[in-house]
Design a protein around this motif. Structure first.
Motif: not given
Length: 162
Positions: A21, A23, A30-33, A80
């Motif tokens: 993931m 971010s 926050i944009r997570t993909r 992380t």
């Protein structure tokens, strides 16, 4: 520089679990993909083939910071990773790491003008590293309960990745 065991563990997890993931921060949110990465340890980075006009490369703010979250449930290891992020327009490098998975997103191949790289260079990481055996975890939980203590379920620490 000699890597610590925790640094080695992170690089191994990134190599073994190529989808993680990623971010970024977009307008304070926050944009997570999920993204599939290619580990380039020699250059101390993880490379992601992405679109040049949309997605994470367009979302990089002035800090050029992104993060990766990874999960290895089989070994009870989680991390992380804070990274310096930059866009790389290196078509030779793109061709060298091209895969069928990447090709599914870019049917015009590595020469597609919309293809670029997001390079993430790890700066620091927070890890959670616990016993991977369910039996060991159950034993530690039971022992802690009987003794009235907090269970020792592994390490949670922050490490320098540079």
């Amino acid at each position: 520089m000699v890597e610590t065991p925790f640094q080695q563990r992170i690089w191994t997890a990134l190599t073994d679990h190529t989808i993680c993931m990623v971010s970024t921060i977009v307008s304070g949110r926050i944009r997570t993909r999920p993204m599939s990465g290619h580990v380039d340890r020699e250059e101390h980075r993880i490379l992601f083939v992405t679109h040049s006009h949309t997605g994470p490369v367009e979302e990089l703010d002035a800090t050029q910071t992104a993060s990766i979250a990874l999960s290895d449930e089989n070994h009870n290891f989680y991390a992380t990773i804070e990274c310096h992020a930059e866009r790389l327009d290196d078509h030779q490098l793109i061709k060298s790491i091209w895969s069928p998975l990447v090709g599914a997103w870019f049917p015009n191949g590595p020469d597609d003008p919309d293809v670029t790289l997001l390079a993430l260079s790890p700066v620091s990481a927070e890890i959670w590293d616990g016993p991977s055996s369910a039996v060991v975890i159950a034993f530690k939980l039971a022992t802690a309960k009987i003794l009235g203590r907090t269970p020792d379920l592994g390490v949670n620490t922050t490490i320098d990745m540079r």
